[in-house]
Write an enzyme that holds these catalytic residues in place. Structure first.
Site, PDB file in Angstrom:
ATOM      1  N   GLU A   1      65.724 118.843 115.969  1.00  0.00           N
ATOM      2  CA  GLU A   1      65.992 117.703 116.857  1.00  0.00           C
ATOM      3  C   GLU A   1      64.702 117.124 117.418  1.00  0.00           C
ATOM      4  O   GLU A   1      64.563 115.909 117.573  1.00  0.00           O
ATOM      5  CB  GLU A   1      66.934 118.118 117.996  1.00  0.00           C
ATOM      6  CG  GLU A   1      68.385 118.290 117.572  1.00  0.00           C
ATOM      7  CD  GLU A   1      68.644 119.572 116.782  1.00  0.00           C
ATOM      8  OE1 GLU A   1      67.746 120.448 116.745  1.00  0.00           O
ATOM      9  OE2 GLU A   1      69.737 119.698 116.186  1.00  0.00           O
TER      10      GLU A   1
ATOM     11  N   HIS B   1      79.119 123.542 121.738  1.00  0.00           N
ATOM     12  CA  HIS B   1      79.605 122.346 121.049  1.00  0.00           C
ATOM     13  C   HIS B   1      80.516 121.503 121.942  1.00  0.00           C
ATOM     14  O   HIS B   1      81.325 120.731 121.459  1.00  0.00           O
ATOM     15  CB  HIS B   1      80.352 122.738 119.760  1.00  0.00           C
ATOM     16  CG  HIS B   1      79.484 123.461 118.775  1.00  0.00           C
ATOM     17  ND1 HIS B   1      79.273 124.807 118.846  1.00  0.00           N
ATOM     18  CD2 HIS B   1      78.752 123.021 117.723  1.00  0.00           C
ATOM     19  CE1 HIS B   1      78.445 125.189 117.876  1.00  0.00           C
ATOM     20  NE2 HIS B   1      78.114 124.111 117.171  1.00  0.00           N
TER      21      HIS B   1
ATOM     22  N   GLN C   1      73.503 116.147 115.997  1.00  0.00           N
ATOM     23  CA  GLN C   1      74.781 116.505 115.396  1.00  0.00           C
ATOM     24  C   GLN C   1      75.809 116.874 116.471  1.00  0.00           C
ATOM     25  O   GLN C   1      76.980 116.531 116.375  1.00  0.00           O
ATOM     26  CB  GLN C   1      74.601 117.660 114.417  1.00  0.00           C
ATOM     27  CG  GLN C   1      75.799 117.834 113.515  1.00  0.00           C
ATOM     28  CD  GLN C   1      75.449 118.679 112.303  1.00  0.00           C
ATOM     29  OE1 GLN C   1      75.371 119.898 112.418  1.00  0.00           O
ATOM     30  NE2 GLN C   1      75.217 118.050 111.164  1.00  0.00           N
TER      31      GLN C   1
END
Lengths: 401, 324
Positions: free
Chosen positions: B60, B127, B82
């Site tokens: 990243e 996530h 992502q």
């Protein structure tokens, strides 16, 4: 070692609160007796307040911008002076201070003020704002709140306002283009003072017309001399001079009311209203009856100049026994003024203008002015007021240079 | 014209900007061949080719640094994280570099860093996060959190056209759950403007992202009880729309601040402070916060449900505030 209370002093009659504008010492700083400790701004003057004792500034109870009622403790000094170890002594001392013992009426409006009682009634910032805007004492709604634990809610106060028959615009509809300007300390004081005066005195007015030929001539004759000695000669000193002499003759207009007693004042102290951009101040000419025209001209010029720069001393705005106001300078024919409490009469001097008048059955052009006197009918009868006015008129029309 | 989902709206927005401005390109992990983990960039490789749709290594920091360099050379990169959770790997590039170039030497860094954030999909602690406040605290950035398909498209287009770095948090719970008919013509939603989703008179609910729909559902339920909620969707957190918020507070006089991010240091704190500073005398009750608790996002579905603010939480707090 002991703690000495630092008190918010009274800076003049009818001043009940002051704003702390600056602390000149921080907590922990040593301070000498009479050394400037903090600065305050009242509606009339800005002032440095000296420390009542030597020692160390121990606690400060109000921050800058706090508005504090007079005679409230604002700080504590840990005294290094054993002579002042008696806790109550410095307070006593302050009470006997001429500033604190000013000849103000013993009924500050703070007593019984709505705020005192409302603070214990559960409400919200919004409810308190609405109450203030509509002049409602929340005590009137005590016990009628429908919120949690009897709290007064927005709905409660809105329906109360509607019941009172007042027109209320819900906050949602308040127009965006309205501007709300908080009142300055001076504005609030004037507002309170004016309403209080209307409530206190039985206002009656009488209007006289004066021929200003003689004082005009006298002014023209003396102007140059006065200017050489550094004084600008306006008409105001003439009016002050004539009024002061008339007050000696009619002491009932140089008085105040204290309960069931009339207090005739031992001095003739004439306040002269000075208009400022954001209000007005009334500096006082002490013992105006004993001053000559030159002295009056000088002190009026000096006091008005310093009123405009707000550098008057506390004693220069208090102790007035009669007030002269001058609406004429802006073109008014005459105005009916509100009495400056605790006085009992006030004279409004109109502008001097040439007008046709009838003298000995002939029409003549004379510089004329209207004099309007508001007086307190509680103690002054119409006849006395008119005799006083007649005396003033006679002195001005028969002015002897 | 049919309904467009939130994810399609973002894709359309990027595609339109790529079609009209050749400086615009996308880069990120699996954005090209795979079309992105959530298919935001699906079909772009075929349409724009590998020079404008670039698969990157899993870094990243490298993705954002590449984007910054390209932006300085005159490009308009759109970098995908992502999952927004991994934006922390690029934290230094974003906060110490991109955010400060304009301040230090007048250089604009017109990048968009976008990625899916938020919970409700049983994604667990890595996530499901809402990392917006790290960036709201960084002067020099703009932070956007759209809730509707219309706004997602209008805001991504505004973000791409903006001359400074914009962090664009998409809510993954909304990707395929919200849809609406979008105008055919080109439009943008200006950064920094809130939207009144539902006008009401009793209580303002100020929120953003997926919580907008919790607030609207609660409003529907409370309507039956005669409690009228106003729902404000902030849309942008940096800069944010003080005017709309304060006007709403002045109208209803009671406030609920609702967000999915954790409580301490959450955006509700900033809102509460400004409301207290600027609309104190309009408050008829305490400012109430409804947020996730100060824990990582739990993996277990019942735990996650407990963690996320629910419609029932909004209903309960609104009732309490109404009775206050």
């Amino acid at each position: 070692m002991s703690e000495i209370k630092v008190i918010m002093p009274q800076m003049g009659e009818s001043i009940f609160e002051g704003t702390i504008t600056k602390w000149l010492k921080s907590v922990g700083d040593p301070v000498e007796r009479d050394e400037p400790l903090f600065e305050i701004s009242t509606d009339k003057i800005d002032s440095e307040i000296p420390s009542p004792a030597s020692g160390v500034l121990k606690r400060v109870l109000f921050d800058v911008d706090a508005v504090v009622e007079i005679n409230t403790v604002v700080a504590y000094i840990e005294s290094s002076d054993s002579a002042e170890s008696d806790d109550s002594a410095p307070v006593e001392e302050h009470a006997s201070d001429p500033a604190a013992a000013a000849d103000a009426p013993e009924s500050p409006p703070s007593v019984g003020r709505a705020g005192t009682s409302t603070s214990e009634i559960a409400s919200s910032p919004m409810v308190r704002r609405l109450a203030k805007e509509h002049g409602i004492d929340l005590a009137a709604l005590d016990g009628k709140g429908t919120g949690a634990d009897g709290r007064i809610t927005k709905r409660d106060i809105m329906s109360y306002i509607e019941q009172q028959g007042e027109e209320i615009h819900p906050a949602a509809d308040s127009p965006d283009d309205d501007e709300r300007i908080p009142m300055t300390a001076m504005r609030k004081s004037i507002a309170d003072h004016m309403v209080q005066s209307r409530r206190t005195s039985a206002h009656v007015a009488t209007v006289f017309e004066v021929d200003g030929s003689r004082i005009m001539a006298a002014r023209d004759a003396m102007k140059a001399d006065f200017e050489r000695s550094g004084a600008k000669l306006t008409y105001t000193p003439f009016f002050v001079h004539a009024v002061a002499a008339a007050l000696k003759k009619f002491p009932m207009l140089n008085a105040s009311v204290d309960g069931d007693e009339i207090v005739q004042k031992g001095h003739v102290n004439i306040g002269v209203a000075v208009a400022l951009d954001d209000g007005l101040l009334v500096p006082v000419i002490r013992d105006a009856d004993r001053a000559g025209l030159l002295d009056l001209a000088r002190s009026i010029a000096d006091l008005s100049a310093r009123a405009r720069t707000r550098t008057l001393l506390p004693e220069e705005v208090r102790g007035g026994t009669f007030t002269i106001t001058n609406p004429g300078i802006f073109g008014g024919l005459y105005g009916i003024p509100i009495i400056n409490q605790p006085q009992v009469a006030i004279l409004a001097v109109g502008g001097i203008e040439k007008r046709p008048v009838v003298i000995d059955d002939a029409i003549s052009i004379r510089p004329m002015a209207y004099l309007a006197l508001s007086f307190d009918h509680r103690i002054i009868d119409g006849a006395v007021a008119d005799q006083f006015m007649s005396e003033v008129k006679g002195r001005l029309q028969g002015w002897k240079s | 014209m049919g309904l467009t989902t939130y994810v399609e709206a973002i894709r359309e927005g990027i595609r339109e900007e790529m079609s009209t401005d050749e400086r615009v390109f996308v880069l990120g992990e699996d954005v090209a061949v795979y079309g992105g983990a959530f298919k935001v960039t699906a079909g772009m490789l075929e349409e724009f080719g590998e020079n404008r749709v670039i698969d990157t290594p899993i870094s990243e920091s490298g993705i954002v640094a590449t984007a910054i360099g390209a932006a300085m050379m005159g490009m308009r990169p759109v970098a995908e994280m992502q999952f927004a959770d991994f934006i922390s790997c690029a934290f230094d590039q974003i906060t110490n570099f991109a955010a400060k170039c304009r301040y230090r030497w007048g250089a604009g860094v017109p990048i968009v860093v976008r990625g899916p954030s938020g919970g409700g999909i049983h994604g667990g602690p890595f996530h499901s996060q809402n990392p917006e406040m790290y960036f709201v605290h960084t002067p020099g950035l703009k932070v956007v959190c759209p809730a509707t398909a219309y706004d997602a498209k209008g805001l991504i287009k505004a973000a791409i056209r903006d001359p400074d770095p914009v962090i664009f948090f998409e809510h993954k719970f909304l990707y395929r759950r919200v849809k609406e008919e979008l105008p055919g013509a080109d439009y943008v939603v200006p950064l920094g403007e809130a939207e009144v989703r539902r006008a009401g008179s009793d209580i303002s609910v100020i929120t953003y992202g997926a919580m907008v729909f919790r607030a609207l559902d609660a409003a529907k339920e409370l309507e039956r009880e005669g409690i009228d909620l106003e729902v404000i969707d902030l849309r942008s957190l940096l800069p944010w729309d003080r005017h709309t918020v304060l006007e709403s507070v002045k109208k209803t006089n009671k406030v609920i601040l609702l967000h999915e991010a954790t409580r301490t240091g959450g955006f509700a704190g900033e809102l509460a402070a400004v409301i207290a500073e600027e609309a104190f005398e309009h408050l008829d009750g305490p400012i109430r916060r409804i947020t996730a608790p100060d824990t990582p996002v739990p993996y277990s579905p019942p735990m996650e449900e407990f963690f996320l603010p629910q419609v029932s939480d909004v209903v309960r707090v609104a009732r309490e505030l109404n009775d206050y």
